[in-house]
Design a protein around this motif. Sequence first.
Motif, PDB file in Angstrom:
ATOM      1  N   ARG A  78      41.942  49.537  30.588  1.00 33.76           N
ATOM      2  CA  ARG A  78      42.617  48.700  29.682  1.00 33.76           C
ATOM      3  C   ARG A  78      43.786  47.978  30.589  1.00 33.76           C
ATOM      4  O   ARG A  78      44.311  48.764  31.245  1.00 33.76           O
ATOM      5  CB  ARG A  78      43.254  49.329  28.417  1.00 33.76           C
ATOM      6  CG  ARG A  78      42.072  49.352  27.646  1.00 33.76           C
ATOM      7  CD  ARG A  78      42.486  50.210  26.285  1.00 33.76           C
ATOM      8  NE  ARG A  78      41.315  50.291  24.853  1.00 33.76           N
ATOM      9  CZ  ARG A  78      40.518  50.761  24.904  1.00 33.76           C
ATOM     10  NH1 ARG A  78      39.871  51.635  25.921  1.00 33.76           N
ATOM     11  NH2 ARG A  78      39.761  50.579  23.945  1.00 33.76           N
ATOM     12  N   THR A  79      44.239  46.969  30.198  1.00 35.83           N
ATOM     13  CA  THR A  79      45.252  46.167  30.911  1.00 35.83           C
ATOM     14  C   THR A  79      46.436  46.197  29.857  1.00 35.83           C
ATOM     15  O   THR A  79      46.300  46.409  28.582  1.00 35.83           O
ATOM     16  CB  THR A  79      45.140  44.984  31.419  1.00 35.83           C
ATOM     17  OG1 THR A  79      44.819  43.849  30.383  1.00 35.83           O
ATOM     18  CG2 THR A  79      43.938  44.768  32.430  1.00 35.83           C
ATOM     19  N   ARG A  80      47.772  45.585  30.177  1.00 36.45           N
ATOM     20  CA  ARG A  80      48.717  45.616  29.458  1.00 36.45           C
ATOM     21  C   ARG A  80      48.168  44.393  28.338  1.00 36.45           C
ATOM     22  O   ARG A  80      48.711  44.527  27.220  1.00 36.45           O
ATOM     23  CB  ARG A  80      50.089  45.041  30.070  1.00 36.45           C
ATOM     24  CG  ARG A  80      50.629  45.976  30.875  1.00 36.45           C
ATOM     25  CD  ARG A  80      51.564  46.944  29.872  1.00 36.45           C
ATOM     26  NE  ARG A  80      52.003  48.190  30.669  1.00 36.45           N
ATOM     27  CZ  ARG A  80      52.778  49.069  30.203  1.00 36.45           C
ATOM     28  NH1 ARG A  80      52.968  49.010  28.849  1.00 36.45           N
ATOM     29  NH2 ARG A  80      52.950  50.497  30.940  1.00 36.45           N
ATOM     30  N   LEU A  81      47.326  43.413  28.605  1.00 36.45           N
ATOM     31  CA  LEU A  81      47.014  42.495  27.580  1.00 36.45           C
ATOM     32  C   LEU A  81      46.042  43.121  26.622  1.00 36.45           C
ATOM     33  O   LEU A  81      46.348  43.024  25.424  1.00 36.45           O
ATOM     34  CB  LEU A  81      46.246  41.442  28.336  1.00 36.45           C
ATOM     35  CG  LEU A  81      45.736  40.194  27.293  1.00 36.45           C
ATOM     36  CD1 LEU A  81      46.862  39.654  26.486  1.00 36.45           C
ATOM     37  CD2 LEU A  81      44.834  39.295  28.301  1.00 36.45           C
ATOM     38  N   THR A  82      44.990  43.574  26.950  1.00 36.80           N
ATOM     39  CA  THR A  82      44.069  44.377  26.184  1.00 36.80           C
ATOM     40  C   THR A  82      44.900  45.501  25.234  1.00 36.80           C
ATOM     41  O   THR A  82      44.634  45.303  24.220  1.00 36.80           O
ATOM     42  CB  THR A  82      43.072  45.093  26.749  1.00 36.80           C
ATOM     43  OG1 THR A  82      43.251  46.025  27.713  1.00 36.80           O
ATOM     44  CG2 THR A  82      42.145  43.987  27.154  1.00 36.80           C
ATOM     45  N   HIS A  83      45.912  46.288  25.878  1.00 38.18           N
ATOM     46  CA  HIS A  83      46.489  47.181  25.026  1.00 38.18           C
ATOM     47  C   HIS A  83      47.436  46.395  23.892  1.00 38.18           C
ATOM     48  O   HIS A  83      47.453  46.753  22.716  1.00 38.18           O
ATOM     49  CB  HIS A  83      47.747  47.888  25.828  1.00 38.18           C
ATOM     50  CG  HIS A  83      48.727  48.645  25.292  1.00 38.18           C
ATOM     51  ND1 HIS A  83      48.469  49.518  24.165  1.00 38.18           N
ATOM     52  CD2 HIS A  83      50.117  48.571  25.048  1.00 38.18           C
ATOM     53  CE1 HIS A  83      49.738  50.078  23.780  1.00 38.18           C
ATOM     54  NE2 HIS A  83      50.680  49.167  24.371  1.00 38.18           N
TER      55      HIS A  83
END
Length: 439
Positions: A78-83
């Motif tokens: 996960r990246t900050r976006l998916t999180h």
Amino acid sequence: MDANQPGAERPDARRSGGYTDADVERYVPEPDKRPGRTAFQRDRARVLHSAALRRLAGKTQVVDPEAGGTADTDTSPRTRLTHSLECAQVGRELGAALGCDPDLVETACLAHDLGHPPFGHNGEMVLAEFAAECGGFEGNAQSLRLLTRIEPKRFTQGTDPVTGEPALLSVGLNLTRAALDAATKYPWPRGGHPTDPRSRKFGVYPDDLPVFAWLREGAPEGRTCFEAQVMDWADDVAYSVHDVEDGLQAGHIDPRALSSGAERADVFACARGRYAPPDTSPEELAEALDRLLAQPWWPHRHDDSALGQARLKDAASQLIGRFCLAAESATRRRHGTARLTRYGAELVVPREQRLECAVLKAVADRYVMQRAAQERRRAEQRVVIGELAETLLAGAPEGLDPQFRAIFEGAGDEAGRRRAVVDQIASLTDAAATHRLRR
């Protein structure tokens, strides 16, 4: 009153029940281009379409995006976006169940990590040291700065703070008062924590205090609004559950290790040091972990088969439901069935679930973040951010993007110029920070 001044007129946008005209007011009044939408729907759209949100795809959550796997095994961490998207889904449903406007809570969840710099908390630590002379650095304070100043969406006629001449000034996305307040986890400046002055957490820089004072009009000092509390718990739930899911999927976490006394002691020590309340005992943490291990859906083993992946996804879903339903039930027991909004209630999360959440965070910390390879990589990342900051400051305004060059050149003192460099670095993705230093 000047029509361009904050609060000059009340917006005519529709609002959902439980919210006042002051809640849907914008710092700079503007007409609604599409009647029929609520002010909070417009807020959500603005954050969703922002460049800042898109850039989160290239920013580290726990494992950096470039370390997601090999040609044979793509674990897609996960990246900050998916999180942020997952946090928004959790927060939206929990908030709606408690009577909040769902678009308002989703906006806060989407926006809560916008200010995080390259390499996550690792980069945040280096920037905090670099920015010590100009008000410090904190990802949440940077999020407010981005929403109200940096992300280009709305400008207003004002006065240049340095020259005193008329100028167009950015007001960022110009979100409603309630949306900005809901996105504010720490409603105080640096050193202003209401109970712990040593806390490093804060939500506003000194030069952003005017808009902060506006968005906090009528709010109890130091208290977060109900929607921000929902966002904060949704954030905890999303990253505690999904970081463990990612660790299991990547093979970094062996579920069998959680039955070993020595391994459990390490997890509990990590939890007490970083995630659990100070008065938590190892016995309480052991009980919290054992409650999770006793669930029929807990993944006591994991493999990459389709069935194994489905079991893991079901476990994540069960955990999210467990944490959200516990908070919903406890909050309803205290406040009844009325719509709960703004400062009319407090979110109640049972201690048992807070400790279960803390244990999950510690599991991910112990087996994913503390891996030797990750430690080496984080050391390299700190060097990148530190050297980039010093190099940009020494050569500025050369090396800055046009937007931040203008901020640098318009600054009236060294602190303002250093802040412009910090703003530039915080806007970069992990890959862009590395590339810019090489360039």
